[in-house]
Design a protein around this motif. Structure first.
Motif, PDB file in Angstrom:
ATOM      1  N   THR A 106       0.827  -1.208   0.000  1.00  0.00           N
ATOM      2  CA  THR A 106       0.000   0.000   0.000  1.00  0.00           C
ATOM      3  C   THR A 106       0.859   1.255   0.000  1.00  0.00           C
ATOM      4  O   THR A 106       0.521   2.252  -0.642  1.00  0.00           O
ATOM      5  CB  THR A 106      -0.941   0.003   1.228  1.00  0.00           C
ATOM      6  N   GLY A 107       1.971   1.213   0.718  1.00  0.00           N
ATOM      7  CA  GLY A 107       2.904   2.337   0.691  1.00  0.00           C
ATOM      8  C   GLY A 107       3.394   2.590  -0.725  1.00  0.00           C
ATOM      9  O   GLY A 107       3.475   3.732  -1.183  1.00  0.00           O
ATOM     10  N   GLY A 111     -12.722  -5.012  -6.134  1.00  0.00           N
ATOM     11  CA  GLY A 111     -12.569  -5.559  -4.786  1.00  0.00           C
ATOM     12  C   GLY A 111     -11.784  -4.600  -3.908  1.00  0.00           C
ATOM     13  O   GLY A 111     -11.594  -3.424  -4.252  1.00  0.00           O
ATOM     14  N   GLY A 112     -11.288  -5.121  -2.802  1.00  0.00           N
ATOM     15  CA  GLY A 112     -10.652  -4.291  -1.785  1.00  0.00           C
ATOM     16  C   GLY A 112      -9.423  -3.532  -2.265  1.00  0.00           C
ATOM     17  O   GLY A 112      -9.171  -2.409  -1.826  1.00  0.00           O
ATOM     18  N   PHE A 113      -8.651  -4.143  -3.172  1.00  0.00           N
ATOM     19  CA  PHE A 113      -7.420  -3.482  -3.583  1.00  0.00           C
ATOM     20  C   PHE A 113      -7.676  -2.413  -4.640  1.00  0.00           C
ATOM     21  O   PHE A 113      -7.005  -1.387  -4.675  1.00  0.00           O
ATOM     22  CB  PHE A 113      -6.364  -4.518  -3.981  1.00  0.00           C
ATOM     23  N   GLY A 114      -8.688  -2.625  -5.483  1.00  0.00           N
ATOM     24  CA  GLY A 114      -9.121  -1.571  -6.396  1.00  0.00           C
ATOM     25  C   GLY A 114      -9.663  -0.379  -5.618  1.00  0.00           C
ATOM     26  O   GLY A 114      -9.356   0.775  -5.925  1.00  0.00           O
ATOM     27  N   THR A 126      -6.637  -9.260  -5.679  1.00  0.00           N
ATOM     28  CA  THR A 126      -6.353 -10.358  -4.760  1.00  0.00           C
ATOM     29  C   THR A 126      -7.517 -10.679  -3.833  1.00  0.00           C
ATOM     30  O   THR A 126      -7.585 -11.773  -3.276  1.00  0.00           O
ATOM     31  CB  THR A 126      -5.104  -9.998  -3.924  1.00  0.00           C
ATOM     32  N   SER A 127      -8.430  -9.730  -3.653  1.00  0.00           N
ATOM     33  CA  SER A 127      -9.533 -10.003  -2.732  1.00  0.00           C
ATOM     34  C   SER A 127     -10.602 -10.903  -3.349  1.00  0.00           C
ATOM     35  O   SER A 127     -11.338 -11.579  -2.638  1.00  0.00           O
ATOM     36  CB  SER A 127     -10.149  -8.691  -2.223  1.00  0.00           C
ATOM     37  N   THR A 128     -10.684 -10.933  -4.688  1.00  0.00           N
ATOM     38  CA  THR A 128     -11.685 -11.793  -5.334  1.00  0.00           C
ATOM     39  C   THR A 128     -11.049 -12.914  -6.138  1.00  0.00           C
ATOM     40  O   THR A 128     -11.703 -13.912  -6.421  1.00  0.00           O
ATOM     41  CB  THR A 128     -12.562 -10.999  -6.323  1.00  0.00           C
ATOM     42  N   CYS A 134     -11.920 -14.782   3.046  1.00  0.00           N
ATOM     43  CA  CYS A 134     -12.348 -13.675   2.184  1.00  0.00           C
ATOM     44  C   CYS A 134     -13.095 -12.662   3.039  1.00  0.00           C
ATOM     45  O   CYS A 134     -13.704 -13.017   4.042  1.00  0.00           O
ATOM     46  CB  CYS A 134     -13.276 -14.180   1.076  1.00  0.00           C
ATOM     47  N   GLY A 135     -13.059 -11.421   2.610  1.00  0.00           N
ATOM     48  CA  GLY A 135     -13.795 -10.394   3.341  1.00  0.00           C
ATOM     49  C   GLY A 135     -15.157 -10.155   2.713  1.00  0.00           C
ATOM     50  O   GLY A 135     -15.483 -10.703   1.661  1.00  0.00           O
TER      51      GLY A 135
END
Lengths: 372, 372
Positions: free
Chosen positions: B77-78, B100-103, B151-153, B334-335
């Protein structure tokens, strides 16, 4: 990792020794920890590790009740920037102690983030005194930013003096203790420190990669809760929420966190932080005693236990540092005006008086060969 | 570090296995490297290490001539934030693929830094298609931000399709390849990628703590040289100047850089990046073949070689993940909406078909015991 382990010379038993300020010589226990598989971390097992680290670090910093730790995957400079941006804003006017490269870094951070600041500039051989501070008394500053130990020159500032100044002038006190934590005595509560910055690779003697910011309840309530972080990666609000359950918003340097816990437990089991500071002080004094027999000097201002700046009679510091490195003995060169006549020797990490003796003997030989 | 090494159960030979996306299972060679003293780094020896890493990483990414690598001590993330802030500014209008979460994180970064953006939102089971992209054709966007593998999906986006879209619309292409680098084929030159983000703890299977940003000559000349970084810690200009001599402006996670070099050399010696990608693809296909015999599903959209999202017939994902962990087999939950029915299994890191077999047998037993 080090190539010298194949050497068969006189230093074969301990082929390379780091007298550098960071990375420092890691202990066999830390190395054993570092060599293990990094486990999965989004679970209670890792949360427990982080929470235990937080308890120990707050205890060792003598942090006031209600203080919190922010665990960052970043070098010390990242933590300095995170602290400046989460603890100060455009309504502040900071006073920055600039006694070398790391003080200048605080000043540059204020500059970058539009925080008004005045710099108290010291010469490289000048001690920070009450007289120099007096000029800034009652001048409307809201925060003091200081590297407790200005690692580029070796000076340890007078924390009680700075603390009193902040109390009189109602200033928040931000202390970079990156090279002082576990080497010099620090009492956040007694010194009314509102933010304390620590890094893994100095006196904690872990691999570089994580930094910690300790925040007093006053800092948390009056500043962090009010100030919006300009960045996502360094947003303390997010770290503090996640931290209540021992987690971080982003993947931390999990391996180094395990090294940290092992180290903190070992400090605790060996008598606590005061014992560790005393051990470092003894090692520093031992080194300073030994070099008294050589034709070298040391600064006249107060020095951290973490390192000694050695002043040579001739401008041969570069050659000296290189010659020692060839013997497997690594010391830090100095930058700028100090570069030709000075180098720095750390007393943090897994070092002993025997290591000091070896270094001082080698230094004597090198200086003799250089005619210095 | 892992507690399970003391276990005397049936999995004693390999007591814990990480099928997690990061940290991943580290190889014995990486662990040997990790267990060594972290050396001093402000010297030519370390510069040579960094420069060799840069050469390998640029080669493995098929980066165009004149590309550069920025080495950050930070989580992925940094590096995403560093890229957004050094490569885009207020004159941009970004299109973000949010699957997903990273998008969503890319979108949040644009938001935080005042970069105008439109989000192409996908449902968790929806493939990114030409039809969905068409709505944004000729809409004046200047940049596309995408996690090549969300990566989240589990979805792997169609890189040639995205690249063509960017070429037609004269957009700069920023690719988060954190969980795709060394797992999926990436060709920066052929796909006209201008920034590629990589992290240590995914398919490289190193300790978490460092991230790399690869920049094309066009990105360097047209954007990075012009844009002023809002932060000091993530100021690419500073990294690029120091990087020409193999150094970083601030203390890097030196230990992980040594792990990186060892790993890159090993990939090179084993036949290069294409061989490594093929190995991962084989492992992913092996796993997907094995679970076909169980009463579970997988997403219908294209998947990265890096992981498989397993879809259960009943909402018992939480229990399943916990039961596998008790066997020493770690998979990722998974979240969000996927949480109850799905978990994720990685195929990156030091895993084999034997590990797949062990996991699938255990999974079958767990599902049977849960009546799923």
């Amino acid at each position: 990792m080090t190539q010298g382990t194949d050497k068969t010379d006189k230093t074969a038993l301990r082929p390379e020794v780091l007298f550098t300020v960071g990375p420092t010589q890691m202990s066999p226990q830390t190395l054993a920890c570092a060599g293990r598989q990094v486990p999965y971390f989004r679970n209670q097992a890792f949360s427990d590790v982080v929470l235990e680290c937080e308890r120990f670090v707050l205890e060792f910093a003598h942090a006031p009740q209600g203080s919190r730790m922010v665990l960052l995957t970043a070098s010390g400079t990242g933590a300095m920037e995170a602290t400046v941006t989460n603890c100060l804003d455009a309504s502040d006017r900071a006073l920055v102690i600039v006694g070398g490269g790391f003080g200048r870094r605080f000043s540059a951070l204020c500059e970058r983030h539009g925080i008004a600041h005045d710099d108290l500039e010291l010469d490289s051989e000048e001690a920070l005194t009450q007289e120099r501070l007096a000029a800034f008394e009652g001048a409307g500053h809201t925060a003091l930013l200081v590297n407790l130990h200005e690692t580029s020159t070796g000076q340890l500032y007078d924390l009680p003096m700075l603390s009193d100044f902040c109390q009189r002038n109602q200033m928040t006190l931000v202390v970079d203790a990156i090279s002082s934590f576990a080497a010099d005595r620090i009492d956040m509560a007694a010194s009314c420190i509102d933010a304390l910055i620590v890094s893994s690779q100095k006196a904690l003697a872990l691999a570089p990669g994580i930094s910690l910011v300790l925040l007093s309840p006053r800092m948390l309530e009056e500043r962090v809760a009010r100030i919006t972080s300009p960045t996502l990666y360094f947003d303390f609000a997010d770290y503090l929420v996640n931290g209540t359950r021992g987690q971080t918003p982003f993947t931390p340097a999990v391996g180094i966190v395990y090294e940290l816990l092992e180290r903190l437990r070992r400090i605790d089991a060996s008598g606590g932080i005061d014992t560790e500071v005393a051990r470092t002080r003894t090692l520093a004094r031992d080194f300073r005693g030994r070099i008294a027999e050589l034709n070298v000097g040391a600064p006249s201002f107060p020095m951290s236990n973490a390192l000694t700046r050695v002043i040579l009679p001739k401008p041969v510091a570069g050659e000296t540092v290189r010659a020692l490195a060839e013997e497997g003995l690594f010391v830090n060169p100095c930058g700028g005006v100090l570069g030709e006549r000075c180098f720095r020797v750390a007393h943090i990490g897994d070092l002993s008086e025997k290591d000091n003796a070896q270094l001082v003997i080698a230094l004597g030989e090198v200086l003799e060969s250089l005619g210095a």
